[in-house]
Design an enzyme around this catalytic site. Structure first.
Site, short mmCIF file in Angstrom:
data_model
loop_
_atom_site.label_atom_id
_atom_site.label_comp_id
_atom_site.label_asym_id
_atom_site.label_seq_id
_atom_site.Cartn_x
_atom_site.Cartn_y
_atom_site.Cartn_z
NE ARG A 168 -4.26 -1.44 -0.02
CZ ARG A 168 -4.33 -2.48 -0.83
NH1 ARG A 168 -3.32 -2.76 -1.66
NH2 ARG A 168 -5.40 -3.26 -0.85
CD GLU A 196 -2.86 3.04 -5.27
OE1 GLU A 196 -1.67 2.70 -5.14
OE2 GLU A 196 -3.78 2.22 -5.44
CG HIS A 235 -2.85 -1.17 -6.97
ND1 HIS A 235 -3.16 -0.45 -5.85
CD2 HIS A 235 -2.98 -2.47 -6.63
CE1 HIS A 235 -3.47 -1.28 -4.87
NE2 HIS A 235 -3.36 -2.53 -5.32
CG ASP A 287 1.81 -2.79 -8.30
OD1 ASP A 287 1.71 -2.38 -9.46
OD2 ASP A 287 0.96 -3.54 -7.76
P1 NAI Z 1 -1.77 -11.17 4.98
O1 NAI Z 1 -2.82 -10.66 5.89
O2 NAI Z 1 -1.77 -12.63 4.61
O3 NAI Z 1 -0.32 -10.83 5.55
C1 NAI Z 1 0.04 -9.61 6.11
C2 NAI Z 1 1.17 -9.89 7.09
O4 NAI Z 1 1.63 -8.64 7.59
C3 NAI Z 1 0.71 -10.73 8.29
O5 NAI Z 1 1.60 -11.80 8.49
C4 NAI Z 1 0.76 -9.72 9.45
O6 NAI Z 1 1.09 -10.33 10.68
C5 NAI Z 1 1.87 -8.80 8.97
N1 NAI Z 1 1.87 -7.53 9.68
C6 NAI Z 1 0.84 -6.85 10.22
N2 NAI Z 1 1.28 -5.74 10.85
C7 NAI Z 1 2.62 -5.73 10.69
C8 NAI Z 1 3.64 -4.86 11.12
N3 NAI Z 1 3.36 -3.79 11.85
N4 NAI Z 1 4.91 -5.16 10.77
C9 NAI Z 1 5.21 -6.26 10.05
N5 NAI Z 1 4.29 -7.15 9.62
C10 NAI Z 1 3.00 -6.88 9.94
O7 NAI Z 1 -1.86 -10.27 3.66
P2 NAI Z 1 -1.34 -10.60 2.20
O8 NAI Z 1 -2.40 -11.32 1.45
O9 NAI Z 1 0.01 -11.22 2.28
O10 NAI Z 1 -1.25 -9.13 1.60
C11 NAI Z 1 -0.33 -8.19 2.09
C12 NAI Z 1 -0.67 -6.83 1.54
O11 NAI Z 1 -0.49 -6.83 0.13
C13 NAI Z 1 -2.15 -6.43 1.72
O12 NAI Z 1 -2.36 -5.84 2.98
C14 NAI Z 1 -2.35 -5.45 0.62
O13 NAI Z 1 -2.09 -4.16 1.13
C15 NAI Z 1 -1.28 -5.80 -0.42
N6 NAI Z 1 -1.84 -6.27 -1.69
C16 NAI Z 1 -1.45 -5.64 -2.83
C17 NAI Z 1 -1.93 -6.06 -4.06
C18 NAI Z 1 -1.48 -5.43 -5.34
O14 NAI Z 1 -2.13 -5.62 -6.38
N7 NAI Z 1 -0.38 -4.70 -5.37
C19 NAI Z 1 -2.93 -7.13 -4.14
C20 NAI Z 1 -3.20 -7.78 -2.88
C21 NAI Z 1 -2.69 -7.33 -1.70
#
Ligand code: NAI
Length: 327
Positions: free
Chosen positions: A232, A261, A293, A256
């Site tokens: 993000r 954005e 994105h 990305d």
């Molecule tokens: P997820 O929920 O499986 O993993 C997120 C991880 O971040 C978790 O392990 C959590 O414990 C950790 N986390 C939370 N707070 C934290 C902190 N303060 N410091 C370090 N780690 C922390 O989510 P997923 O599916 O892996 O997605 C991650 C991010 O990717 C989403 O939140 C979204 O913002 C982004 N995303 C981007 C996309 C794109 O098209 N560029 C598409 C899908 C997701």
């Protein structure tokens, strides 16, 4: 159920229309904002994407319009005021897991392009310029990669980087043991900032992670560090990143996602005068690569997003347990 889809593009319609449904879908190109919220009048649900803004105000208007469900067709939910949704008894569902490979592989694409400059080589060769001057890259093998957030996407990213022969360091609130067992070292955040040649962000945007990359944390990093953000935009303080690029402390930046954005991404603005001076400054650096994105944008991910979103809506209508409920 009547559902107002906001921020839709041709590809959204294409993938959602592939699934037969009994629901009445109304597609709008407009983003959901305070100005457009009245389009949802008479709908039981709204389906929204990453840059729709569901502020307390908008959610209050949705409630008045009769909306009971906010169905996010994405994983992140930082754009929804969850407190307001709760106060207005509106359920919020999302698609938490559609293809972690899509985003993790896109992060790798950014790394490889920035490093080996294939985007520049492609243009040169097409113009008959076969020179290698200034195309020098570095071996990924043996480099240290820092991963912030080892959820579904971060785990896949770690595995890919281990496959390149990198030393992979990670920080998460909770270490993921199977990932550690594969050879990823969990360390405090400051150690990652100090040791990594490449830092890739895979955590959600929230109060703790907002501007996690800022002037102070950039100062801790190695000279010439590569920073990759497919998560993000607001994880990075854009002004601090521009400062780091100007001094050369940041050697490469792959984005990305971008803090501002909403006004830019997913639109063809090629004939417009772009008013965002920060993105124009970023674009001017030869060592910055920005994609709009598109991390999620694969056939497999779009298929899963459409399928799971409509399953979430079906579950809500049937009164089933909402397994993808945000709140
Ligand atoms: P997820 O929920 O499986 O993993 C997120 C991880 O971040 C978790 O392990 C959590 O414990 C950790 N986390 C939370 N707070 C934290 C902190 N303060 N410091 C370090 N780690 C922390 O989510 P997923 O599916 O892996 O997605 C991650 C991010 O990717 C989403 O939140 C979204 O913002 C982004 N995303 C981007 C996309 C794109 O098209 N560029 C598409 C899908 C997701």
């Amino acid at each position: 159920m009547k559902i107002a889809f906001f921020s839709t593009k041709s590809y959204d319609r294409e993938f959602f229309d592939r699934n037969p449904t009994t629901h009445e879908i109304i597609y709008f190109e407009a983003r959901l904002t305070h100005q457009t919220v009245n389009l949802a009048a008479g709908c039981t649900a709204v389906c929204v994407f990453v840059n729709d803004k569901l502020s307390a105000n908008v959610i209050g208007e949705l409630k008045k319009a009769g909306v009971q469900l906010i169905a996010l067709r994405c994983a992140g939910f930082n754009n929804v005021n969850l407190v307001a949704a709760k106060e207005n008894s509106i359920s919020v569902v999302r698609v938490p897991d559609y293809s972690p490979y899509a985003v993790a592989e896109h992060a790798v694409a950014l790394i490889l392009t920035l490093n080996r400059k294939t985007h520049k080589a492609y243009n040169r060769v097409r113009e008959g310029n076969f020179s290698l001057e200034r195309l020098t890259g570095f071996d990924l093998y043996g480099k240290t990669v820092g991963v912030i957030g080892t959820g579904k996407i971060g785990q896949v990213f770690c595995e890919i980087m281990l496959g390149f022969g990198c030393r992979v360091l990670a920080f998460d609130l909770v270490a993921h043991q199977p990932t550690a067992a594969k050879g990823v070292e969990y360390l405090p955040l400051t150690d990652i900032f100090q040791q990594a040649d490449i830092i890739s962000l895979h955590c959600p945007l929230n109060e703790q992670t907002s501007h996690i990359i800022n002037e102070q944390t950039i100062a801790m990093m190695k000279e010439g560090v590569m920073i990759i953000n497919t998560s993000r935009g607001a994880l990075i303080d854009t002004i601090a990143a521009i400062g780091g690029l100007k001094t050369g402390h940041i050697g490469y930046l792959g984005l990305d996602v971008y803090e501002q954005e909403q006004k830019l991404f997913f639109n063809d603005l090629s004939e417009n005068i772009i008013q965002d001076d920060d993105i124009m400054r970023l674009i001017s650096f030869p060592n910055v690569l920005i994609t709009a994105h598109q991390g999620f944008f694969t056939e497999e991910a779009l298929t899963q997003i459409a399928r799971i979103t409509m399953q979430n809506v079906d579950d809500f209508q049937a009164g089933n347990t909402l397994k993808n409920r945000v709140m």
